[in-house]
Design an enzyme around this catalytic site. Structure first.
Site, PDB file in Angstrom:
ATOM      1  N   GLY A 238       0.869  -1.079   0.477  1.00  0.00           N
ATOM      2  CA  GLY A 238      -0.301  -0.018  -0.021  1.00  0.00           C
ATOM      3  C   GLY A 238       0.556   1.309   0.172  1.00  0.00           C
TER       4      GLY A 238
ATOM      5  N   THR B 149      -0.980   6.411   3.952  1.00  0.00           N
ATOM      6  CA  THR B 149      -2.255   6.677   4.734  1.00  0.00           C
ATOM      7  C   THR B 149      -1.439   7.291   5.891  1.00  0.00           C
ATOM      8  OG1 THR B 149      -4.593   6.193   5.171  1.00  0.00           O
ATOM      9  CG2 THR B 149      -2.119   5.143   6.162  1.00  0.00           C
ATOM     10  N   PHE B 150      -2.933   7.925   6.720  1.00  0.00           N
ATOM     11  CA  PHE B 150      -2.284   7.940   7.801  1.00  0.00           C
ATOM     12  C   PHE B 150      -3.223   7.520   9.752  1.00  0.00           C
ATOM     13  CE2 PHE B 150      -4.529  11.198  11.675  1.00  0.00           C
ATOM     14  CZ  PHE B 150      -3.555  11.475  12.073  1.00  0.00           C
TER      15      PHE B 150
ATOM     16  N   ALA C  34      -9.224   1.753   6.359  1.00  0.00           N
ATOM     17  CA  ALA C  34      -7.985   1.118   4.493  1.00  0.00           C
ATOM     18  C   ALA C  34      -7.165  -0.455   5.684  1.00  0.00           C
ATOM     19  CB  ALA C  34      -6.619   1.898   4.861  1.00  0.00           C
TER      20      ALA C  34
ATOM     21  N   GLY D 185      -2.305  -4.636   9.235  1.00  0.00           N
ATOM     22  CA  GLY D 185      -3.694  -4.956   8.961  1.00  0.00           C
ATOM     23  C   GLY D 185      -4.498  -4.306   8.282  1.00  0.00           C
TER      24      GLY D 185
ATOM     25  N   ALA E 104      -7.147  -0.038   9.631  1.00  0.00           N
ATOM     26  CA  ALA E 104      -7.149   0.708  10.488  1.00  0.00           C
ATOM     27  C   ALA E 104      -8.681   1.427  10.354  1.00  0.00           C
ATOM     28  CB  ALA E 104      -6.064   2.205  10.157  1.00  0.00           C
TER      29      ALA E 104
ATOM     30  N   CYS F  31      -3.848   5.987   0.526  1.00  0.00           N
ATOM     31  CA  CYS F  31      -3.362   5.093  -0.016  1.00  0.00           C
ATOM     32  C   CYS F  31      -3.746   4.963  -1.780  1.00  0.00           C
ATOM     33  CB  CYS F  31      -4.804   4.488  -0.427  1.00  0.00           C
ATOM     34  SG  CYS F  31      -5.137   3.972   2.050  1.00  0.00           S
TER      35      CYS F  31
END
Length: 235
Positions: free
Chosen positions: A90, A93-94, A157, A170, A172, A188
């Site tokens: 991926g 992301t945050f 996500a 995994g 979020a 993403c």
């Protein structure tokens, strides 16, 4: 046949890096429980785990793709966020307060579960949780749009790593996350898509603590296991 045991480690609000360290200890425990190659695993030792946490501070993390350039990284740090490269699939992301991070450490070889089916299982888990909370319009989309969505906005996500058939990282799930942090990146790597949270979609405040029990109930159903509370990966 009894259902396999999976340890649950509830870390609470901790730095993202600490959750990663606990996850790595769980991966080591899963490898040890499997035993030497060609031999059966250790009897009675539940080598699988799921690590649950809420990021204590804002952090931008990316996987095998999508690392920010020097200027972009400096701008993100200037906003008060940490930057972390993670061993998962991926883009950037945050992660931050109000978000549930779940890192399942599962042995896909023992489960005879292909990686893509495992990712679909994570999506199914979150969809079950959403139905429990009354969010029946949540859905999964075909790749590359993994995760769980409300319309064109991502609610959860998913980014995983699998080494020697043992999973890490995994999902979020945005519970009451400050979504403005996502405005400074392309979450993403998907242009033209938005981000949402349980609080926004349900119209009231949904804390991480509110979803833990229904999340774990859904986890047990999807992965056909019995969850056992634990303080350390080797307990």
């Amino acid at each position: 046949m009894s259902r396999r045991a999976v340890r649950v480690l509830r870390l609470g609000a901790v730095p993202y890096a600490e959750a990663l360290r606990v996850q790595e200890r769980c991966v080591a425990a899963a490898r040890a429980a499997r035993g030497p190659p060609g031999l059966p695993g250790l009897p009675g030792v539940p080598g699988e785990s799921v690590v649950l946490s809420e990021p204590a501070r804002p952090v931008y993390a990316w996987g095998l793709r999508g690392a920010p350039g020097a200027a972009a990284a400096a701008a993100l740090r200037a906003r008060g966020a940490a930057l972390v490269a993670a061993r998962r699939g991926g883009h950037i992301t945050f992660h931050g307060p109000g978000q549930l991070l779940a890192f399942p450490v599962l042995d896909l070889r023992r489960r005879r579960l292909p990686l893509r089916a495992y990712v679909a299982g994570l999506e199914a888990l979150v969809l079950r949780l959403c139905r429990r909370l009354g969010l029946r319009s949540a859905r999964a989309l075909p790749p590359p749009c993994t995760g769980v969505w409300m319309g064109d906005s991502k609610l959860c996500a998913i980014g995983v790593h699998c080494g020697n058939h043992i999973t890490s990282h995994g999902l979020a799930l945005n519970c009451c996350t400050d979504l403005s942090w996502f405005e400074h990146i392309v979450p993403c790597g998907l242009e033209g898509k938005g981000v949402t949270s349980l609080s926004r979609e349900l119209g009231h405040h949904v804390a991480v603590s509110h979803v833990l029990e229904p999340f774990l109930d859904s986890f047990q159903e999807v992965f056909e296991c019995t969850l056992v509370s634990s303080e350390e990966p080797g307990d």
